[in-house]
Write a protein that holds these residues in place. Sequence first.
Motif, PDB file in Angstrom:
ATOM      1  N   ALA A  64       1.819  -7.644  -5.108  1.00  6.52           N
ATOM      2  CA  ALA A  64       1.865  -6.467  -5.978  1.00  6.52           C
ATOM      3  C   ALA A  64       1.387  -5.230  -5.223  1.00  6.52           C
ATOM      4  N   LYS A  65       0.363  -5.401  -4.394  1.00  9.35           N
ATOM      5  CA  LYS A  65      -0.146  -4.305  -3.575  1.00  9.35           C
ATOM      6  C   LYS A  65       0.922  -3.852  -2.570  1.00  9.35           C
ATOM      7  N   ALA A  66       1.669  -4.814  -2.040  1.00  9.07           N
ATOM      8  CA  ALA A  66       2.748  -4.498  -1.099  1.00  9.07           C
ATOM      9  C   ALA A  66       3.828  -3.667  -1.784  1.00  9.07           C
ATOM     10  N   LEU A  70       4.989   0.107  -0.917  1.00 13.17           N
ATOM     11  CA  LEU A  70       6.395   0.411  -0.667  1.00 13.17           C
ATOM     12  C   LEU A  70       6.864   1.587  -1.512  1.00 13.17           C
ATOM     13  N   THR A  71       6.496   1.593  -2.786  1.00 11.73           N
ATOM     14  CA  THR A  71       6.963   2.659  -3.683  1.00 11.73           C
ATOM     15  C   THR A  71       6.272   3.995  -3.423  1.00 11.73           C
ATOM     16  N   GLU A  72       5.159   3.985  -2.683  1.00 11.36           N
ATOM     17  CA  GLU A  72       4.510   5.246  -2.320  1.00 11.36           C
ATOM     18  C   GLU A  72       5.358   6.045  -1.332  1.00 11.36           C
ATOM     19  N   GLY A  73       6.272   5.377  -0.651  1.00 16.80           N
ATOM     20  CA  GLY A  73       7.161   6.063   0.274  1.00 16.80           C
ATOM     21  C   GLY A  73       6.564   6.343   1.643  1.00 16.80           C
ATOM     22  N   GLN A  74       5.477   5.696   1.986  1.00 12.49           N
ATOM     23  CA  GLN A  74       4.821   5.943   3.267  1.00 12.49           C
ATOM     24  C   GLN A  74       5.136   4.885   4.321  1.00 12.49           C
ATOM     25  N   VAL A  75       5.939   3.903   3.984  1.00 12.49           N
ATOM     26  CA  VAL A  75       6.220   2.795   4.895  1.00 12.49           C
ATOM     27  C   VAL A  75       7.069   3.284   6.066  1.00 12.49           C
ATOM     28  N   ARG A  76       6.661   2.918   7.246  1.00 17.20           N
ATOM     29  CA  ARG A  76       7.419   3.214   8.458  1.00 17.20           C
ATOM     30  C   ARG A  76       7.738   1.893   9.132  1.00 17.20           C
TER      31      ARG A  76
END
Length: 83
Positions: A64-66, A70-76
């Motif tokens: 759930a934390k993942a 992911l939905t925060e949009g900060q994943v690179r």
Amino acid sequence: MADLLQHTRQTVLGAMLLSPFAKHRLVGIIAKESADDLAVLRSMVEAGTLRPTLDRTFTLSEAAKAMDYLTEGQVRGKLAVSI
């Protein structure tokens, strides 16, 4: 490899079908694969010169934390959930 290509085509088609109902416009990009291109990619993966970028790894209990991350949009790169 054929399964991967079929999955990619299904994903693109699914995105196009969902687009009218999504908050953001979903656009499919279709590329033509050739056996020569795939052979080059395979040799690069086997040689270790082409690797996916892994942003973070989460445990299964942190799934759930993942998703939040992911939905925060900060994943690179990619996220991984270890089982």
